[in-house]
Enzyme design. Sequence first.
Site, mmCIF file in Angstrom:
data_model
loop_
_atom_site.group_PDB
_atom_site.id
_atom_site.type_symbol
_atom_site.label_atom_id
_atom_site.label_comp_id
_atom_site.label_asym_id
_atom_site.label_seq_id
_atom_site.Cartn_x
_atom_site.Cartn_y
_atom_site.Cartn_z
ATOM 1 C CG HIS A 9 48.813 10.652 21.684
ATOM 2 N ND1 HIS A 9 48.683 10.009 22.913
ATOM 3 C CD2 HIS A 9 48.385 11.908 22.099
ATOM 4 C CE1 HIS A 9 47.970 10.528 23.835
ATOM 5 N NE2 HIS A 9 47.795 11.656 23.447
ATOM 6 C CG ASP A 18 45.453 17.929 22.366
ATOM 7 O OD1 ASP A 18 45.369 17.198 21.485
ATOM 8 O OD2 ASP A 18 46.323 18.175 23.438
#
Length: 490
Positions: free
Chosen positions: A241, A391
């Site tokens: 991330h 995403d």
Amino acid sequence: MATKIIHFLVHGRREHAEFRPDCSAADMRDLFQAAAEAEPHDILKLYDANGSLVNITPRLEANGEDAYYRLEVVASDLKGLGMPLELDNMEHRLHHLERRVIEEVGDVPEVLHELQIQVESFKKKLESLEHMSWLGLFRTDRDLHLAHPKPPTPQPRAREGLQKVRRRFLHMSSLQLTEDIKEHLKTPLFDNWQWEESELLVLLQLMFNDLDFLALLYIEPDVLHNFLFDVYRHYNDIPFHNFRHCFCVTQMMYSLIWLTDLRTKLPPLDLLVLLTSTLCHDLDHTGYNNAYQINAMTDLALRYNNQSPLENHHCTMTFGILSKPECNILKNLSHQQYRHVRAGLIRCILATDMARHNEILHQFRTLHPVFDFTNKEHKEVLMKIMVKVSDISNEARPLAVSEPWMDRLLQEFFNQSDTEKLKGLPVAPFMDRDQVFKPSSQISFIQFVLLPLFTELTKLFPCLEQHILKPVQQALEYYSNMDRAMKQKE
């Protein structure tokens, strides 16, 4: 209880080891460590006869002398790996030359910047040891108990490194990119691994320009530069991330906007919401998911009352950046426009909480027969779906691009589950290094999460079938074949 015999190659010589199936993982590691004459903190990598990485556990299958395992030793501390002296000398000479050129000319030629980028890129590749995340697979129970029970806080980026990225970004921001690059950027085929972080910032700037945001929404170029760099600065240096992930998600959204001709279906304000929400959707992510935040009762979980703590934090970070006048790309919007964008950003970023996946997908399914682009509720659900697709879209990319992301995600999962075991917190099976096998975990994710989501979006935009749905189906076939091969060997 019968013992197992493992035959393996280490340093070119043949070895074998005998062990009982009820021995511990630590005992297994000690056995291989002794055979390899490795240091206590070295990490071991074990390959089967087909060259695939396997876990060193008591469940390791016995084999014969005609199908050796191969054992490799790599240093556990990459910072302890010295760079080749010639590479360090070259970098030193480049820095010295840069200072002299600045003193005499006042600016640095582009060719010098290119050399510096190439040297830095080569160093990064040497340090990464190709998919280094899999090194973490071989940590043992003994290693866990030696570790500190508090999860490490992501370290802020070094000031010198930040300034170097900012300087290169600003230097390259006025350069014209080729039409081939521009067109490639509009497709899911784009390979993020070929670009430096400063170059990714330039590509993000191109996306904002290419969608006419600067002209239509009165965004000043300098403010956009500051905003993009501040976003970059607030992504932590963690396995998955991180800023590169944020770029990939944003680039996929950019691709979807062009592939679906969304510019003719949504107003510029909504397109700005889509691009900016993907850009900011994981700001200041620590590498520990919401389940950890809630179970460990972290400050984030307490602050947001266990309600999507990470996603709420990402929203807060987004508007913290936008609150700075020099970074506020929304400052020239009217009050009504600002409220529209703010509500959209919050809605889209909160939609990335996977706990809400089924809820949002169900909302979208009910709209298909009567979907209306002029209906406010319909548009809002579509925007959430598009952010979600972007995403988790890695498997829609070529295998050479997607597989390293899978490795990095598993590294983050294993880091979290190790910490959870130390703290006595619940551990999700799909994050436990002792239970996870790469192909089977990815098969489940593709079958039950990706394909249903991508299929629904393709129903509204049939043109996406070849661009994102078929590649995901091919990824499922790839991991299914890998899984079958592993089971056949067992």
